[in-house]
Design a protein around this motif. Structure first.
Motif, PDB file in Angstrom:
ATOM      1  N   ALA A 141       0.839  -1.194   0.000  1.00  0.00           N
ATOM      2  CA  ALA A 141       0.000   0.000   0.000  1.00  0.00           C
ATOM      3  C   ALA A 141       0.881   1.254   0.000  1.00  0.00           C
ATOM      4  O   ALA A 141       2.052   1.198   0.368  1.00  0.00           O
ATOM      5  CB  ALA A 141      -0.916  -0.010   1.222  1.00  0.00           C
ATOM      6  N   PRO A 142       0.321   2.399  -0.413  1.00  0.00           N
ATOM      7  CA  PRO A 142       1.130   3.622  -0.462  1.00  0.00           C
ATOM      8  C   PRO A 142       1.770   3.987   0.864  1.00  0.00           C
ATOM      9  O   PRO A 142       2.834   4.606   0.882  1.00  0.00           O
ATOM     10  CB  PRO A 142       0.120   4.684  -0.899  1.00  0.00           C
ATOM     11  CG  PRO A 142      -0.892   3.924  -1.688  1.00  0.00           C
ATOM     12  CD  PRO A 142      -1.017   2.592  -1.000  1.00  0.00           C
ATOM     13  N   PHE A 143       1.163   3.608   1.990  1.00  0.00           N
ATOM     14  CA  PHE A 143       1.735   3.929   3.298  1.00  0.00           C
ATOM     15  C   PHE A 143       2.067   2.639   4.037  1.00  0.00           C
ATOM     16  O   PHE A 143       1.228   1.750   4.154  1.00  0.00           O
ATOM     17  CB  PHE A 143       0.756   4.750   4.132  1.00  0.00           C
ATOM     18  CG  PHE A 143       1.290   5.135   5.489  1.00  0.00           C
ATOM     19  CD1 PHE A 143       2.013   6.300   5.661  1.00  0.00           C
ATOM     20  CD2 PHE A 143       1.097   4.310   6.592  1.00  0.00           C
ATOM     21  CE1 PHE A 143       2.528   6.652   6.896  1.00  0.00           C
ATOM     22  CE2 PHE A 143       1.611   4.647   7.828  1.00  0.00           C
ATOM     23  CZ  PHE A 143       2.328   5.828   7.981  1.00  0.00           C
ATOM     24  N   ASP A 144       3.298   2.548   4.518  1.00  0.00           N
ATOM     25  CA  ASP A 144       3.677   1.461   5.412  1.00  0.00           C
ATOM     26  C   ASP A 144       4.579   2.031   6.492  1.00  0.00           C
ATOM     27  O   ASP A 144       5.587   2.678   6.174  1.00  0.00           O
ATOM     28  CB  ASP A 144       4.397   0.340   4.675  1.00  0.00           C
ATOM     29  CG  ASP A 144       4.532  -0.894   5.557  1.00  0.00           C
ATOM     30  OD1 ASP A 144       5.438  -0.889   6.422  1.00  0.00           O
ATOM     31  OD2 ASP A 144       3.740  -1.837   5.393  1.00  0.00           O
ATOM     32  N   PRO A 145       4.238   1.846   7.767  1.00  0.00           N
ATOM     33  CA  PRO A 145       4.989   2.507   8.846  1.00  0.00           C
ATOM     34  C   PRO A 145       6.455   2.097   8.914  1.00  0.00           C
ATOM     35  O   PRO A 145       7.282   2.845   9.425  1.00  0.00           O
ATOM     36  CB  PRO A 145       4.230   2.096  10.104  1.00  0.00           C
ATOM     37  CG  PRO A 145       3.489   0.851   9.733  1.00  0.00           C
ATOM     38  CD  PRO A 145       3.138   1.021   8.295  1.00  0.00           C
ATOM     39  N   ARG A 146       6.787   0.900   8.403  1.00  0.00           N
ATOM     40  CA  ARG A 146       8.181   0.446   8.465  1.00  0.00           C
ATOM     41  C   ARG A 146       9.107   1.280   7.587  1.00  0.00           C
ATOM     42  O   ARG A 146      10.319   1.277   7.784  1.00  0.00           O
ATOM     43  CB  ARG A 146       8.255  -1.024   8.059  1.00  0.00           C
ATOM     44  CG  ARG A 146       7.723  -1.987   9.094  1.00  0.00           C
ATOM     45  CD  ARG A 146       7.525  -3.381   8.539  1.00  0.00           C
ATOM     46  NE  ARG A 146       6.362  -3.441   7.657  1.00  0.00           N
ATOM     47  CZ  ARG A 146       5.816  -4.578   7.223  1.00  0.00           C
ATOM     48  NH1 ARG A 146       6.349  -5.732   7.574  1.00  0.00           N
ATOM     49  NH2 ARG A 146       4.755  -4.560   6.432  1.00  0.00           N
TER      50      ARG A 146
END
Length: 718
Positions: A589-594
């Motif tokens: 997905a466009p955002f990944d916290p890692r």
């Protein structure tokens, strides 16, 4: 909650009571470790062992609190849904996109009426037509990489001990706090009235917050200037303790009025303390209407304060006497007057030296005044002066000024440069005094990544967030082949439709325009791409820009977040900016916290935020932190309207070198400390070392004193 704020700020999870033998919480600890890793965090062995030793319900509660705090720290507490579902793939050409919107208008509503057409009101514009689940389904699973961020989370002391230590650290901070930390201090102050308290509270805004807690509890405030009382009244009324913005004073209860007037009367017994009143006459007059000093004839000195504010009594201040001395007697006399206020003398030094005649006696008189009183100048002011003088050998292309709300404005630099021999003499004097005050540490270990961090001389030069550094700090991006810098912004409106726009201005080596990526230009040269414009955020909105820096035909990139319409950043429920480093093969997905490298809050009223700029440095790129806001009309801000001042900001911040942590480490080395880079192995010496770095590493000796991102201002000399 203070505990969640504590975890976010310190990356320490407080110990919980109830540890037993065995491992009743082992399952919770394993799940906690997995969840943390999915957000880019790693728990230390001590933390996992502590969770394992707790009863399962207690362990679960502690783990849940930590996960909530840490996910919010990296902006993983919200859903990031881009306008184009397949971003960064599937983003159309800008003209193609608008033609599609016009075609939809014609097919669904018929040809538009003659006249101007509001493009932003076209069907299908501004609101994603898919859910967050649709976005996840459209992307392959995220592929973890060894280059993903992993931030260590440590086990702390008990909750009470950790909160008490945090209270002491914030209250005794040698520099002004960020807005978030100031509010956290206010919350902690209410529960720590019984102490312990720091020996000194050097920052006046912090003192006002503590005094407001004391006033609410019916205790006498701790003040020693009239302005302290005014700040206290502002804070107690929910206003601005910096006094930069007007405060609407509330009605105070009679016991509160007596406490405030009694404190004011005690301070005003010294006539010299009335000098600041006239400069803040309007707020003093408005406060007088709420405090009714005429009802307290036994407090005559308090009444004198309001008489000065009304212009019924004169109280010439030091500033006016210094200006008169400069006009009539010259810099030597002005320096003699300023000697009574060493901090003011240091702040005026550049001006005094510029105005001094070529006759060496005047310059010597000014420097003699500084030598005599330099021991009474605060360490923060000494470092600020040292930082300022480093740029005074040659005129700057333009002078950049920043004020309390981080506004940037420019003026031509008409100051004559100071002679290099004179500069060298003053700088040597300052460095000698700074070094003298630095604590004696036989062994100092440092993280090389901290060397280019600008000294945190004020919380106004930074923002709350994750991995945020002071203005002027430089962070090497260390992008591998194929990696992309992905900017992201998220906001959530509070009461009215709010449209923020993320953009990136591309500049050449002379800081001239090379192009931009924004809602007016979805794709730029070199593969830069914009995720689409979201114009309404009742449940939150997100925008992204991908920048394959290796392929960009640009020397500098200036990200900006504009308020096009709706609520300002300080009125919205939430507004944040950050960046990730992504590899194309990771997909996801466009955002990944890692992949999040940093995230900063935006809480200022001006319509355009410039959190950082990115500039080529040899074969790579560095981020230069700016934390600035650009003024404008307040609505319809865009990269086209802010381009000129944004280029000036970028050039000024990139070309200027700030005083950094490396300079203080050099002074410690010259003072005799053994200053060594941290290699992961503890030193052989039995002497407790001092560690200076961005975060506390594992393997550091338990007896090591640590200065990290959270308390970097403690490195400043006292």
């Amino acid at each position: 909650m203070p505990v969640e704020a504590l975890i976010r700020r310190t990356l320490r999870v407080p110990r919980a009571a109830g540890a037993t033998t065995g491992d009743p919480g082992a399952a919770v600890a394993r799940q906690f470790d997995v969840v943390l890793l999915s957000a880019g965090f790693k728990a230390t062995r001590d933390l996992l062992a502590h969770l394992s030793a707790l009863p399962a319900p207690v362990a679960l509660d502690l783990a849940a609190t930590a996960v909530r705090a840490l996910r919010e720290l990296v902006a993983d507490h919200v859903r990031h849904t881009p306008y184009f579902r397949d971003f960064p793939e599937g983003v159309p050409d800008t003209v193609e996109f608008w033609l599609e919107r016009l075609a939809e208008l014609v097919t669904t509503q018929g040809p538009p009426e003659p006249g101007p057409l509001n493009l932003l009101a076209l069907p299908g514009y501004g609101v994603p037509r898919h859910t967050h689940a649709d976005v996840l389904a459209a992307h392959d699973e995220f592929v973890p990489s060894a280059r993903d961020r992993v931030t260590t989370v440590h086990l702390g002391l008990t909750e009470a001990e950790e909160l008490a230590a945090l209270y002491l650290d914030l209250a005794g901070s040698p520099t002004p706090l960020t807005a978030g930390d100031l509010e956290l201090l206010a919350e902690l102050a209410e529960t720590h009235l019984d102490g312990p308290h720091p020996e000194r509270v050097p920052v006046r805004e912090n003192r006002a917050v503590l005094n407001a807690a004391r006033l609410a509890a019916g205790l006498a405030p701790d003040v020693d200037t009239t302005k302290d009382v005014l700040r206290l009244a502002c804070r107690a009324s929910g206003g601005d303790v910096t006094l930069a913005r007007p405060t609407r004073f509330r009605s105070f209860r009679r016991p509160e009025r007596r406490l405030l007037l009694t404190a004011l009367d005690r301070v005003a017994t010294d006539p010299a303390k009335l000098a600041d009143v006239a400069t803040l006459a309007e707020p003093w007059k408005r406060l007088g209407e709420r405090l009714h000093p005429h009802e307290h004839p036994a407090l005559p000195h308090a009444a004198e304060v309001f008489a000065v504010a009304r212009g019924e009594r004169g109280a010439p201040g030091l500033a006016s006497r210094v200006e008169h001395a400069l006009a009539t007697e010259g810099p030597a006399r002005a320096a003699a007057l300023l000697a009574s206020s060493p901090g003011a003398l240091a702040r005026a030094l550049d001006r005094l030296l510029r105005l001094a005649s070529p006759d060496e006696s005047e310059v010597d008189s000014v420097l003699s005044a500084l030598r005599d009183r330099i021991g009474e100048v605060s360490g923060r002011v000494l470092c600020s002066l040292r930082d300022h003088l480093a740029t005074r050998a040659t005129p700057a292309p333009a002078r950049l000024f920043t004020i309390r709300n981080r506004t940037a404005w420019f003026t031509p630099d008409t100051r004559p440069p100071l002679p290099e021999p004179l500069l060298a003499e003053v700088i040597a004097l300052l460095d000698g005094e700074i070094a003298r005050r630095l604590p004696d540490h036989p062994v100092v270990l440092f993280d090389p990544d901290v060397l280019d961090v600008a000294l945190p001389l004020s919380g106004k030069a930074t923002q709350d967030g994750f991995a945020v550094l002071p203005r002027g700090s430089r962070t090497r991006l260390d992008l591998a082949d194929g990696e992309v810098l992905r900017l992201f912004a998220h906001w959530k409106q509070r009461a009215e439709p709010t449209d923020y726009d993320l953009s990136a201005l591309l500049l050449d080596a002379d800081f001239g325009y090379r192009g931009h990526v924004s809602w007016t230009n979805y794709r730029g040269e070199g593969g830069a791409v914009y995720s689409g414009d979201v114009t309404n955020a009742p449940e939150g909105a997100a925008e992204f820009i991908d920048l394959p820096l290796a392929g960009l035909d640009a020397h500098c990139v200036v990200p900006q977040l504009h308020r096009y319409s709706g609520e300002s950043f300080d009125r919205a429920e939430e507004a944040l900016f950050g960046w990730m480093q992504r590899d194309h093969v990771q997909s996801g997905a466009p955002f990944d916290p890692r992949t999040v490298r940093t995230r900063s809050d935006l809480r200022d009223p001006l319509p355009t935020a410039v959190p950082a700029v990115f500039v080529r440095d040899g074969d790579g790129w560095v981020a230069v932190w700016t934390h600035l806001h650009l003024s404008g009309t307040g609505t319809f801000a865009s990269v086209e309207t802010t381009g000129d001042i944004a280029r000036k900001v970028a050039r000024s911040l990139v070309e200027r070198r700030y005083l950094t942590v490396a300079h203080l480490l050099d002074l410690l080395r010259a003072k005799g400390s053994q200053v060594l880079p941290w290699t992961g192995e503890p030193p052989t010496s039995d002497v407790p070392p001092l560690y200076v770095g961005l975060d506390r590493p594992e393997g550091l000796p338990d007896n090591a004193a640590t200065i990290t991102r959270e308390n970097l201002n403690r490195l400043l000399p006292e």
